[in-house]
Design a protein around this motif. Structure first.
Motif, PDB file in Angstrom:
ATOM      1  N   GLN A   9     -16.087 -13.432  10.583  1.00  0.00           N
ATOM      2  CA  GLN A   9     -15.161 -12.867   9.613  1.00  0.00           C
ATOM      3  C   GLN A   9     -14.568 -11.542  10.093  1.00  0.00           C
ATOM      4  N   TRP A  10     -13.435 -11.183   9.511  1.00  0.00           N
ATOM      5  CA  TRP A  10     -12.856  -9.863   9.724  1.00  0.00           C
ATOM      6  C   TRP A  10     -13.192  -8.989   8.524  1.00  0.00           C
ATOM      7  N   VAL A  11     -13.547  -7.724   8.793  1.00  0.00           N
ATOM      8  CA  VAL A  11     -13.871  -6.797   7.713  1.00  0.00           C
ATOM      9  C   VAL A  11     -13.141  -5.475   7.920  1.00  0.00           C
ATOM     10  N   VAL A  12     -12.898  -4.776   6.818  1.00  0.00           N
ATOM     11  CA  VAL A  12     -12.223  -3.475   6.831  1.00  0.00           C
ATOM     12  C   VAL A  12     -13.205  -2.407   6.365  1.00  0.00           C
ATOM     13  N   ASN A  13     -13.241  -1.285   7.091  1.00  0.00           N
ATOM     14  CA  ASN A  13     -14.071  -0.145   6.702  1.00  0.00           C
ATOM     15  C   ASN A  13     -13.255   1.137   6.798  1.00  0.00           C
ATOM     16  N   GLY A  14     -13.301   1.944   5.747  1.00  0.00           N
ATOM     17  CA  GLY A  14     -12.574   3.205   5.748  1.00  0.00           C
ATOM     18  C   GLY A  14     -12.337   3.708   4.339  1.00  0.00           C
ATOM     19  N   THR A  15     -11.768   4.902   4.265  1.00  0.00           N
ATOM     20  CA  THR A  15     -11.466   5.530   2.976  1.00  0.00           C
ATOM     21  C   THR A  15     -10.010   5.990   2.989  1.00  0.00           C
ATOM     22  N   LYS A  16      -9.318   5.712   1.921  1.00  0.00           N
ATOM     23  CA  LYS A  16      -7.912   6.086   1.779  1.00  0.00           C
ATOM     24  C   LYS A  16      -7.710   6.882   0.499  1.00  0.00           C
ATOM     25  N   TYR A  17      -6.713   7.786   0.546  1.00  0.00           N
ATOM     26  CA  TYR A  17      -6.329   8.523  -0.650  1.00  0.00           C
ATOM     27  C   TYR A  17      -4.863   8.207  -0.956  1.00  0.00           C
ATOM     28  N   TYR A  18      -4.364   8.705  -2.076  1.00  0.00           N
ATOM     29  CA  TYR A  18      -3.007   8.399  -2.530  1.00  0.00           C
ATOM     30  C   TYR A  18      -2.767   6.887  -2.572  1.00  0.00           C
ATOM     31  N   SER A  19      -3.785   6.139  -2.946  1.00  0.00           N
ATOM     32  CA  SER A  19      -3.631   4.673  -2.967  1.00  0.00           C
ATOM     33  C   SER A  19      -2.999   4.257  -4.294  1.00  0.00           C
ATOM     34  N   THR A  20      -1.761   4.683  -4.460  1.00  0.00           N
ATOM     35  CA  THR A  20      -1.036   4.545  -5.722  1.00  0.00           C
ATOM     36  C   THR A  20      -0.882   3.085  -6.129  1.00  0.00           C
ATOM     37  N   GLY A  21      -1.241   2.807  -7.378  1.00  0.00           N
ATOM     38  CA  GLY A  21      -1.068   1.485  -7.953  1.00  0.00           C
ATOM     39  C   GLY A  21      -2.122   0.468  -7.579  1.00  0.00           C
ATOM     40  N   SER A  22      -2.990   0.786  -6.628  1.00  0.00           N
ATOM     41  CA  SER A  22      -3.965  -0.198  -6.163  1.00  0.00           C
ATOM     42  C   SER A  22      -4.958  -0.582  -7.250  1.00  0.00           C
ATOM     43  N   ILE A  23      -5.203   0.334  -8.173  1.00  0.00           N
ATOM     44  CA  ILE A  23      -6.173   0.079  -9.227  1.00  0.00           C
ATOM     45  C   ILE A  23      -5.681  -0.994 -10.200  1.00  0.00           C
ATOM     46  N   PHE A  24      -4.351  -1.267 -10.176  1.00  0.00           N
ATOM     47  CA  PHE A  24      -3.765  -2.304 -11.036  1.00  0.00           C
ATOM     48  C   PHE A  24      -3.556  -3.618 -10.273  1.00  0.00           C
ATOM     49  N   ALA A  25      -3.804  -3.621  -8.968  1.00  0.00           N
ATOM     50  CA  ALA A  25      -3.311  -4.693  -8.096  1.00  0.00           C
ATOM     51  C   ALA A  25      -4.335  -5.796  -7.848  1.00  0.00           C
ATOM     52  N   ASP A  26      -3.821  -6.891  -7.282  1.00  0.00           N
ATOM     53  CA  ASP A  26      -4.660  -8.007  -6.846  1.00  0.00           C
ATOM     54  C   ASP A  26      -4.931  -7.938  -5.346  1.00  0.00           C
ATOM     55  N   TRP A  27      -4.050  -7.244  -4.625  1.00  0.00           N
ATOM     56  CA  TRP A  27      -4.155  -7.068  -3.182  1.00  0.00           C
ATOM     57  C   TRP A  27      -3.890  -5.601  -2.861  1.00  0.00           C
ATOM     58  N   ILE A  28      -4.367  -5.166  -1.700  1.00  0.00           N
ATOM     59  CA  ILE A  28      -4.050  -3.824  -1.229  1.00  0.00           C
ATOM     60  C   ILE A  28      -3.498  -3.912   0.188  1.00  0.00           C
ATOM     61  N   ASP A  29      -2.378  -3.264   0.387  1.00  0.00           N
ATOM     62  CA  ASP A  29      -1.710  -3.149   1.680  1.00  0.00           C
ATOM     63  C   ASP A  29      -2.371  -1.972   2.408  1.00  0.00           C
ATOM     64  N   VAL A  30      -3.300  -2.275   3.327  1.00  0.00           N
ATOM     65  CA  VAL A  30      -4.119  -1.251   3.980  1.00  0.00           C
ATOM     66  C   VAL A  30      -3.637  -1.031   5.415  1.00  0.00           C
ATOM     67  N   VAL A  48      -2.399  -2.250  12.336  1.00  0.00           N
ATOM     68  CA  VAL A  48      -2.121  -3.443  11.544  1.00  0.00           C
ATOM     69  C   VAL A  48      -2.013  -3.075  10.065  1.00  0.00           C
ATOM     70  N   ILE A  49      -1.427  -3.994   9.327  1.00  0.00           N
ATOM     71  CA  ILE A  49      -1.548  -4.002   7.885  1.00  0.00           C
ATOM     72  C   ILE A  49      -2.561  -5.086   7.545  1.00  0.00           C
ATOM     73  N   ALA A  50      -3.606  -4.690   6.833  1.00  0.00           N
ATOM     74  CA  ALA A  50      -4.589  -5.656   6.350  1.00  0.00           C
ATOM     75  C   ALA A  50      -4.333  -5.865   4.866  1.00  0.00           C
ATOM     76  N   ALA A  51      -3.948  -7.070   4.502  1.00  0.00           N
ATOM     77  CA  ALA A  51      -3.739  -7.394   3.088  1.00  0.00           C
ATOM     78  C   ALA A  51      -5.088  -7.826   2.525  1.00  0.00           C
ATOM     79  N   VAL A  52      -5.724  -6.926   1.808  1.00  0.00           N
ATOM     80  CA  VAL A  52      -7.103  -7.101   1.358  1.00  0.00           C
ATOM     81  C   VAL A  52      -7.121  -7.485  -0.122  1.00  0.00           C
ATOM     82  N   ARG A  53      -7.882  -8.493  -0.449  1.00  0.00           N
ATOM     83  CA  ARG A  53      -8.049  -8.869  -1.853  1.00  0.00           C
ATOM     84  C   ARG A  53      -8.860  -7.788  -2.574  1.00  0.00           C
ATOM     85  N   VAL A  54      -8.406  -7.389  -3.746  1.00  0.00           N
ATOM     86  CA  VAL A  54      -9.060  -6.308  -4.483  1.00  0.00           C
ATOM     87  C   VAL A  54     -10.396  -6.741  -5.062  1.00  0.00           C
TER      88      VAL A  54
END
Length: 414
Positions: free
Chosen positions: A152-173, A184-190
């Motif tokens: 599997q592929w996994v994402v590790n890290g911390t982001k700020y100013y993640s505007t709107g992500s708390i309402f979303a189904d996916w996050i553009d990381v 890359v852009i990792a489209a991560v399921r919330v």
């Protein structure tokens, strides 16, 4: 139809009849506006209001009609965002990352089918944003990593100013691959255990955008949702700025509306005034008239800038690299020029409107100051002093504007 449009493939978002499109959403905008003051005062995030927009198909208005969307043009999207921002300026900013990701998939459709993503958008799925690194990160460095963990592929890290992500189904990381160092852009399921979100934005304006920290701890991402950042649509910075211009313009429209209502209802007058009713005072009328004109100019400028980005979108399908390159330069420059003037117009309007009222207008129960605070916050993104320099460098030296910029620690800090 322009000469460029005559040679484009038929399945593109070139625009629709605006009024029927807007009428679909105006009743929702009115419901959103009805609770905006209370949400501001209690700092309540608009989960329910975002759900209304999702269910109405707002997130798919740029998706081509043939795939179930509305096929709206960028100026039409911006006009709708301005109307939404007048109701609550937090909501267009909360959806900024979503519409940017939609725009990227629209552009990607020029080289590979995007049926799956279009279907998700039409079904109401939203995409949030997580790009900005936190901590002592040098400009250009990407700490968030995508790596293999077994099969599997996994994402590790911390982001700020993640505007709107708390309402979303996916996050553009925005992240970097461990195996080859590619951005890359990792489209991560919330909705998974590896994603944790916090509403810890502490700005004095735009307080309910759902902007805060996103933590990724072995968050799963499918291989097909790892997107090479070099393929990202070229007018992205212009696009992100356009949404902020909608926020600013909508905040200005809301200020004119709310303070006009206060003027109309006001019964107390000053002995130094010009009439027995505030609504008939010619100087008060002048204050409101000037602010109305400033906001009108802001809206006209924003829509003009959006037209440049629409041309950049269309040029992606033109099969002409020079045409596309020229259009991308124009999109970036026009969004920057619009940013400079709109910020000034709206900040002056939302401040000077208080000259039409007395000190009672500063009551926290009215929260009329929120329009200036929201505008000031939106205008603080992507510092306009640097945009002014970039515009000047183009005018004087023909220096091409940057399409991507980052923030991070300077040499002295690190």
């Amino acid at each position: 139809m322009t000469a460029l449009q005559q040679h484009l493939p038929p399945i593109l978002s070139l625009g629709t009849d605006y009024e029927p499109l807007a009428e679909r959403f105006r009743p929702i905008f009115a419901r959103i506006q009805a609770g905006a003051l209370e949400r501001e005062q209690t700092r309540s995030l608009p989960f329910e209001q975002v759900k209304w927009l999702k269910e109405a198909g707002f997130g798919a208005i740029r998706v081509p009609v043939e795939y179930g969307g509305a096929g709206a043009s960028l100026p039409q999207l911006l006009q709708l965002l301005i109307e939404l921002a007048e109701a609550d300026s937090n909501l267009p900013q909360a959806l900024r990352g979503h519409f940017a990701f939609v725009e990227d998939r629209l552009n990607a459709h020029a080289s590979s089918p995007q049926d799956i993503w279009f279907k998700r958008f039409v079904e109401g799925e939203l995409v949030g944003n997580a790009w900005t690194e936190v901590g002592a990160v040098k400009i250009g460095d990407v700490v968030t990593r995508v790596s293999r963990q077994g099969d599997q592929w996994v994402v590790n890290g911390t982001k700020y100013y993640s505007t709107g992500s708390i309402f979303a189904d996916w996050i553009d990381v925005y992240a970097q691959r461990d195996d080859n160092g590619a951005d890359v852009i990792a489209a991560v399921r919330v909705h998974q255990p590896g994603v944790k979100q916090s509403d810890d934005w502490d700005g004095f304006g735009q307080r309910t955008t759902g902007s805060g920290t996103s933590l990724f701890e072995n968050a799963l991402v499918e291989a097909e949702n790892l997107i090479d950042f070099s393929t990202r649509f070229k007018y992205q910075t212009a696009f992100y700025q356009l949404v902020l211009l909608a926020v600013l313009t909508g905040a200005g429209r809301a200020a004119v509306h709310d303070i006009t209502e206060q003027v109309r209802k006001r019964t107390r007058v000053f002995s130094t005034g010009n009439a027995s009713e505030v609504s008939q005072d010619v100087q008060v009328q002048q204050v409101v008239g000037r602010a109305s004109a400033q906001v009108y100019a802001a809206q006209a400028t924003a829509l003009r800038a959006a037209s440049a980005s629409q041309r950049a979108y269309e040029s992606r399908f033109s099969q002409n690299a020079e045409t596309e390159h020229t259009a991308n330069i124009a999109a970036e420059l026009e969004s920057a020029q619009a940013q400079v003037v709109i910020s000034d117009l709206v900040l002056r309007a939302t401040s000077e409107l208080f000259n039409a009222l007395g000190a009672s207008a500063t009551s926290t129960s009215k929260a009329l100051d929120r329009h200036w605070r929201n505008a000031r916050t939106a205008a603080s993104h992507n510092p306009l002093i640097y945009k002014e320099r970039i515009i000047g460098d183009w005018e004087i030296n023909g220096t091409e504007p940057p399409y991507v910029w980052q923030i991070g620690g300077g040499a002295k800090q690190l």
